[in-house]
Design an enzyme around this catalytic site. Sequence first.
Site, PDB file in Angstrom:
ATOM      1  N   CYS A 212      -6.695 -67.363  35.622  1.00 36.46           N
ATOM      2  CA  CYS A 212      -6.773 -65.976  35.164  1.00 36.46           C
ATOM      3  C   CYS A 212      -6.640 -65.006  36.336  1.00 36.46           C
ATOM      4  CB  CYS A 212      -8.110 -65.780  34.437  1.00 36.46           C
ATOM      5  SG  CYS A 212      -8.412 -64.084  33.923  1.00 36.46           S
TER       6      CYS A 212
ATOM      7  N   CYS B  33      -8.992 -61.982  36.143  1.00 37.58           N
ATOM      8  CA  CYS B  33     -10.388 -62.280  36.500  1.00 37.58           C
ATOM      9  C   CYS B  33     -10.551 -62.422  38.009  1.00 37.58           C
ATOM     10  CB  CYS B  33     -10.847 -63.601  35.879  1.00 37.58           C
ATOM     11  SG  CYS B  33     -10.500 -63.746  34.134  1.00 37.58           S
ATOM     12  N   ASP B  34      -9.658 -63.182  38.633  1.00 37.55           N
ATOM     13  CA  ASP B  34      -9.919 -63.633  40.005  1.00 37.55           C
ATOM     14  C   ASP B  34      -8.971 -63.087  41.066  1.00 37.55           C
ATOM     15  OD1 ASP B  34     -12.016 -65.137  38.994  1.00 37.55           O
ATOM     16  OD2 ASP B  34     -10.719 -66.848  38.564  1.00 37.55           O
TER      17      ASP B  34
HETATM   18  C1  LIG Z   1     -13.459 -70.456  35.313  1.00 38.88           C
HETATM   19  C2  LIG Z   1     -13.255 -69.240  34.436  1.00 38.88           C
HETATM   20  C3  LIG Z   1     -13.446 -67.983  34.997  1.00 38.88           C
HETATM   21  C4  LIG Z   1     -13.296 -66.847  34.198  1.00 38.88           C
HETATM   22  N1  LIG Z   1     -13.527 -65.633  34.759  1.00 38.88           N
HETATM   23  C5  LIG Z   1     -13.514 -64.530  33.989  1.00 38.88           C
HETATM   24  C6  LIG Z   1     -13.862 -63.256  34.535  1.00 38.88           C
HETATM   25  O1  LIG Z   1     -14.164 -63.125  35.732  1.00 38.88           O
HETATM   26  N2  LIG Z   1     -13.828 -62.185  33.704  1.00 38.88           N
HETATM   27  C7  LIG Z   1     -13.493 -62.287  32.371  1.00 38.88           C
HETATM   28  O2  LIG Z   1     -13.537 -61.270  31.651  1.00 38.88           O
HETATM   29  N3  LIG Z   1     -13.128 -63.480  31.836  1.00 38.88           N
HETATM   30  C8  LIG Z   1     -13.128 -64.603  32.606  1.00 38.88           C
HETATM   31  N4  LIG Z   1     -12.759 -65.807  32.073  1.00 38.88           N
HETATM   32  C9  LIG Z   1     -12.230 -65.839  30.692  1.00 38.88           C
HETATM   33  C10 LIG Z   1     -13.374 -65.817  29.661  1.00 38.88           C
HETATM   34  O3  LIG Z   1     -14.261 -66.875  29.935  1.00 38.88           O
HETATM   35  C11 LIG Z   1     -12.802 -65.935  28.249  1.00 38.88           C
HETATM   36  O4  LIG Z   1     -11.846 -64.929  28.020  1.00 38.88           O
HETATM   37  C12 LIG Z   1     -13.914 -65.829  27.210  1.00 38.88           C
HETATM   38  O5  LIG Z   1     -14.913 -66.786  27.433  1.00 38.88           O
HETATM   39  C13 LIG Z   1     -13.359 -65.990  25.794  1.00 38.88           C
HETATM   40  O6  LIG Z   1     -14.430 -65.966  24.895  1.00 38.88           O
HETATM   41  P1  LIG Z   1     -14.336 -66.627  23.438  1.00 38.88           P
HETATM   42  O7  LIG Z   1     -15.660 -66.399  22.838  1.00 38.88           O
HETATM   43  O8  LIG Z   1     -13.121 -66.159  22.755  1.00 38.88           O
HETATM   44  O9  LIG Z   1     -14.084 -68.184  23.684  1.00 38.88           O
HETATM   45  P2  LIG Z   1     -14.797 -69.276  24.592  1.00 38.88           P
HETATM   46  O10 LIG Z   1     -15.565 -68.683  25.696  1.00 38.88           O
HETATM   47  O11 LIG Z   1     -13.728 -70.252  24.927  1.00 38.88           O
HETATM   48  O12 LIG Z   1     -15.856 -69.954  23.607  1.00 38.88           O
HETATM   49  C14 LIG Z   1     -15.444 -70.772  22.550  1.00 38.88           C
HETATM   50  C15 LIG Z   1     -16.591 -71.700  22.193  1.00 38.88           C
HETATM   51  O13 LIG Z   1     -16.263 -72.385  20.986  1.00 38.88           O
HETATM   52  C16 LIG Z   1     -16.775 -73.692  21.049  1.00 38.88           C
HETATM   53  N5  LIG Z   1     -16.020 -74.512  20.104  1.00 38.88           N
HETATM   54  C17 LIG Z   1     -14.683 -74.786  20.140  1.00 38.88           C
HETATM   55  N6  LIG Z   1     -14.340 -75.555  19.077  1.00 38.88           N
HETATM   56  C18 LIG Z   1     -15.485 -75.769  18.363  1.00 38.88           C
HETATM   57  C19 LIG Z   1     -15.784 -76.494  17.177  1.00 38.88           C
HETATM   58  N7  LIG Z   1     -14.833 -77.156  16.484  1.00 38.88           N
HETATM   59  N8  LIG Z   1     -17.063 -76.502  16.718  1.00 38.88           N
HETATM   60  C20 LIG Z   1     -18.055 -75.848  17.399  1.00 38.88           C
HETATM   61  N9  LIG Z   1     -17.824 -75.150  18.545  1.00 38.88           N
HETATM   62  C21 LIG Z   1     -16.551 -75.110  19.018  1.00 38.88           C
HETATM   63  C22 LIG Z   1     -16.603 -74.098  22.493  1.00 38.88           C
HETATM   64  O14 LIG Z   1     -17.522 -75.120  22.863  1.00 38.88           O
HETATM   65  C23 LIG Z   1     -16.848 -72.783  23.230  1.00 38.88           C
HETATM   66  O15 LIG Z   1     -18.178 -72.677  23.684  1.00 38.88           O
HETATM   67  C24 LIG Z   1     -12.892 -66.967  32.829  1.00 38.88           C
HETATM   68  C25 LIG Z   1     -12.663 -68.242  32.291  1.00 38.88           C
HETATM   69  C26 LIG Z   1     -12.847 -69.366  33.071  1.00 38.88           C
HETATM   70  C27 LIG Z   1     -12.617 -70.727  32.466  1.00 38.88           C
END
Ligand SMILES: Cc1cc2nc3c(=O)[nH]c(=O)nc-3n(C[C@H](O)[C@H](O)[C@H](O)COP(=O)(O)OP(=O)(O)OC[C@H]3O[C@@H](n4cnc5c(N)ncnc54)[C@H](O)[C@@H]3O)c2cc1C
Length: 313
Positions: free
Chosen positions: A134, A137-138
């Site tokens: 990303c 992000c970084d």
């Molecule tokens: C290393 C890293 C660094 C990042 N740094 C930043 C940053 O600095 N700033 C920023 O804004 N964003 C950052 N991001 C991006 C950010 O983490 C994502 O955009 C954000 O988490 C998305 O949120 P979400 O709720 O859509 O999905 P996710 O965070 O992906 O959460 C989805 C959840 O659904 C669960 N899940 C999936 N399938 C199932 C199922 N069938 N049953 C039950 N549970 C399930 C998973 O276990 C997961 O916990 C970073 C990402 C990573 C990996």
Amino acid sequence: MLDCAIIGGGPAGLTAGLYATRGGLKRVSLFEMGMPGGQITQSSEIENYPGFFEEGKTGMDMMNTWQEQCFHFGLKHEMKKVDNITKTGEYFTIVLENGTKVEALTVIVCTGSVPKRAGFNGEDEFFGKGVSTCATCDGFFYKGKPVTVLGGGDTALEEALYLSNICSDVYVVHRRETFRAAPPTMERVLKKENIHLVTDSVIEEAYGGMMGLDGVKIKNTKTNEITDMPNTGLFVFVGLNVRNEVLKDEKDEFICKTNASGQVIVDLSMRTSVAGLYAAGDLRIEAPKQVVSAAGDGSIAALQVLSYIQEMD
Ligand SMILES: Cc1cc2nc3c(=O)[nH]c(=O)nc-3n(C[C@H](O)[C@H](O)[C@H](O)COP(=O)(O)OP(=O)(O)OC[C@H]3O[C@@H](n4cnc5c(N)ncnc54)[C@H](O)[C@@H]3O)c2cc1C
């Protein structure tokens, strides 16, 4: 019967839970197969979530406070993986991994999407500690420094363009001789003097120590020559796995509309093509893939759920 089932406990799911419970819904369950928090818990540093800015604080530190807040207002967490969702009449049936069935009036799917790994040595070890997927992000952590980008498609080159405004030099490593990106993107890349295209090459290794990534070794696949790139951040863009399996029926077809990449098509209110079914966060179309926008999506979806249930009464 639940008022609302939320699937996935990242920033989108937790925020949806907070808004749904504080909005007066009594039976709201969050189905998260692990501990709530989502992908950001893998991050060793987060600087772009407004109001959360403290040196040394990790993504996990940030998300622990979200959980506490949500549970305080009545959100229930079930540590269960969801297999699939079906709609019969007005109600949804959520099938859990162990076969248990739960009924709900509405569903918000927040299962995210996961960037694919390229598979080079050190990728997992330094993921979130110098190896990133990303640029938004970084990228800022490498202000005025050189960075390496891996990939040859639209995303890789768009992200290289973003990084070229912050970093001193951007080395784009691609295994082929030509790039797959759209011609206008390619034109913009070629005009940037600080973007350098390194073709017919792969990342041989990402190396570093306790403090994170120190550099990368790039291998030319035609000559086998290895180039060492010390003091670089590495950004990997080799595709995306959208976690949309819960939306597939027994014939492996999606129960709501998705685009060619499997991202869920929603409108500005996070409504899918199925009434009562919402999608929020990184699995929806055109998601900026940021914590702040995933949280925003979650709030929008929950507010829609409140109106939808009110109209049912
Ligand atoms: C290393 C890293 C660094 C990042 N740094 C930043 C940053 O600095 N700033 C920023 O804004 N964003 C950052 N991001 C991006 C950010 O983490 C994502 O955009 C954000 O988490 C998305 O949120 P979400 O709720 O859509 O999905 P996710 O965070 O992906 O959460 C989805 C959840 O659904 C669960 N899940 C999936 N399938 C199932 C199922 N069938 N049953 C039950 N549970 C399930 C998973 O276990 C997961 O916990 C970073 C990402 C990573 C990996």
